[in-house]
Design an enzyme around this catalytic site. Sequence first.
Site, PDB file in Angstrom:
ATOM      1  N   LYS A 142      -1.752 -53.854  21.296  1.00  0.00           N
ATOM      2  CA  LYS A 142      -1.079 -55.001  21.187  1.00  0.00           C
ATOM      3  C   LYS A 142      -1.706 -56.220  20.373  1.00  0.00           C
ATOM      4  CE  LYS A 142       1.348 -54.588  25.608  1.00  0.00           C
ATOM      5  NZ  LYS A 142       2.829 -54.914  25.212  1.00  0.00           N
ATOM      6  N   ARG A 167       7.867 -46.169  30.539  1.00  0.00           N
ATOM      7  CA  ARG A 167       9.162 -45.110  30.596  1.00  0.00           C
ATOM      8  C   ARG A 167       8.379 -43.844  30.745  1.00  0.00           C
ATOM      9  NH1 ARG A 167      11.431 -47.212  24.981  1.00  0.00           N
ATOM     10  NH2 ARG A 167      10.474 -49.098  25.650  1.00  0.00           N
TER      11      ARG A 167
HETATM   12  N1  BES Z   1       4.538 -53.980  29.220  1.00  0.00           N
HETATM   13  C1  BES Z   1       5.207 -54.254  28.241  1.00  0.00           C
HETATM   14  C2  BES Z   1       6.412 -54.914  28.207  1.00  0.00           C
HETATM   15  C3  BES Z   1       6.120 -56.533  28.310  1.00  0.00           C
HETATM   16  C4  BES Z   1       6.093 -57.431  27.137  1.00  0.00           C
HETATM   17  C5  BES Z   1       6.181 -56.727  29.723  1.00  0.00           C
HETATM   18  C6  BES Z   1       5.876 -58.484  27.587  1.00  0.00           C
HETATM   19  C7  BES Z   1       5.956 -58.323  29.844  1.00  0.00           C
HETATM   20  C8  BES Z   1       5.819 -59.077  28.746  1.00  0.00           C
HETATM   21  C9  BES Z   1       5.711 -52.649  27.756  1.00  0.00           C
HETATM   22  O1  BES Z   1       4.848 -51.709  27.980  1.00  0.00           O
HETATM   23  C10 BES Z   1       5.904 -52.663  26.161  1.00  0.00           C
HETATM   24  O2  BES Z   1       4.574 -52.738  25.510  1.00  0.00           O
HETATM   25  N2  BES Z   1       6.948 -52.614  25.716  1.00  0.00           N
HETATM   26  C11 BES Z   1       7.087 -52.680  24.256  1.00  0.00           C
HETATM   27  C12 BES Z   1       8.120 -51.488  23.975  1.00  0.00           C
HETATM   28  C13 BES Z   1       8.320 -51.229  22.418  1.00  0.00           C
HETATM   29  C14 BES Z   1       6.744 -50.625  21.973  1.00  0.00           C
HETATM   30  C15 BES Z   1       9.380 -50.314  22.138  1.00  0.00           C
HETATM   31  C16 BES Z   1       7.910 -53.998  23.851  1.00  0.00           C
HETATM   32  O3  BES Z   1       8.403 -54.362  24.579  1.00  0.00           O
HETATM   33  O4  BES Z   1       7.376 -54.526  22.830  1.00  0.00           O
HETATM   34 MN    MN Z   2       3.533 -51.384  26.664  1.00  0.00          MN
END
Ligand code: BES
Ligand code: MN
Length: 500
Positions: free
Chosen positions: A279, A353
């Site tokens: 990230k 997931r």
């Molecule tokens: N934990 C994150 C989602 C999240 C993002 C929660 C911001 C709270 C605040 C999750 O694991 C994630 O990174 N999701 C990605 C999915 C994408 C790579 C398809 C996302 O939402 O960007």
């Molecule tokens: Mn994630």
Amino acid sequence: MQVEANRRPIEELNVQALAVAVYKDEKPGQDFLKKVDELSGGLVRSAIEAEEFSGKEGETAYFHLVGNDKLKFRRLLLVGVGEEKEYSGPQVSQMAGTAVRTLRSKNVKSIGVVPRVSGKDEDTARRAVEGAYIALFDPDKYRTVEKEQKTIDRLVVAIDGGDQAALDRGVKAGAIVGESINFTRDLANEPGGYMTPTDMAERAREIANEFGLNIDVLDEARMEQEGMGSLLSVARGSEQPAKLIILKYTPPNFEGDGKELLAFVGKGVTFDSGGISLKPGENMELMKYDMTGAATVMGAMRAIAQLKPPIPILGVAPCTENLPSGKATKPGDVVKAMTGKTIEIINTDAEGRLILADAIAYAKKIGATKVIDMATLTGAVSIALGDVNTAVLGTDQQLIDEIIAAGREVGERFWQLPLDKEYSRQIKSDIADIKNVGGRKAGTITAAAFIKEFADGLAWAHLDIAGTAWGDEAKPYRSKGPTGIALRTLLQIVERAGAK
Ligand code: BES
Ligand code: MN
Ligand code: ZN
């Protein structure tokens, strides 16, 4: 904090401050408010007539009472609660929360709260106490300076009428639920370094021992035996071993056929860096709360163990870190889930997931027939619904309707997103059965479509709490930080099911 419900007239309450609910545009000339106005020597009327206070939701007016020697309390807080006809449990919670947060800041130690709902006395007592507990949580655990030090020693919920035993039950349930929500919020607030999967399992053991739940914690060797290649693929990059926490509540003298079993499954990523699909650095610290789903399951089980509903409940919390390392799973890798399905990992940041897939399959293996999973799953859900509504999706419309209705009763909003089979096309893989991301379109839905692949044969609903589990701003009735969202709804569902 010592908490009690009291049926005596308010002027006899032995507290330092009294907080009174006031409906929108209520006039001080009649009824209960007239009495409060008289006790205050006309201050209430004066504030209303000056249009300083109109009873709008969240509005407050604060007075010092002087010259009335008969009263024990010397301070009065009016708390606006909005329209009288819309005033019920959820607003009572917020009213009590606003009252204790406001009065705590004024260094009041003992508070009388007058929620003013007629009938439903037990529920009113409960909601007021819940709201007070929730309001007193602050996320400043590790401050050594400027920490919120003020405490409230005593809370009296003043309810005129009802029978004392019912009020006492309400107070007790309110304290159980309030404490359990704060337990969840405390876990969610903990830094990743202090709340590893092993720490989560330790906390689960503590509540299991204290409140009487069955517990089993699968370590990585047992996950391997179960074939949980999906969950394990997320843990691979981390030095901290993954844990799959299983909590089970069985009612005292349970004589059901044991055929129906409701399970709560919660995502427990104790820190989500994204893994190899790292990230961006900005706001990454917030990813400590990526275990809120698991914390919510644990908090719900903690409350259920004490509330003792007549139906059994299973709680499942897959816990892991998601970190990059030389051992970490790479984009393009293919893993095999417990059900035998193969998954192409396109993005290691879509890890939630992956762990839910095996956790839900395991819940089913050990008897779950109905599953509600909850997860801080997608950033996309904040884009769609902001921090107001939690997304709900699933395969069982009755269960979804039940969640929405239960949420409404406790003041938590859920909004259903569609899950048509067409969305599943987006997660088809060229090399494996499915892939773990579905592209830019409908990110919250394709995440749910992925989980659906592992919820075969279950009545299943999924809650994406990524937008609602963390409050960026403080409210009059709650600090900023972890909100404890969905916990009260889960309990409401359990209590509704138990009452059938
Ligand atoms: N934990 C994150 C989602 C999240 C993002 C929660 C911001 C709270 C605040 C999750 O694991 C994630 O990174 N999701 C990605 C999915 C994408 C790579 C398809 C996302 O939402 O960007
Ligand atoms: Mn994630
Ligand atoms: Zn995540």
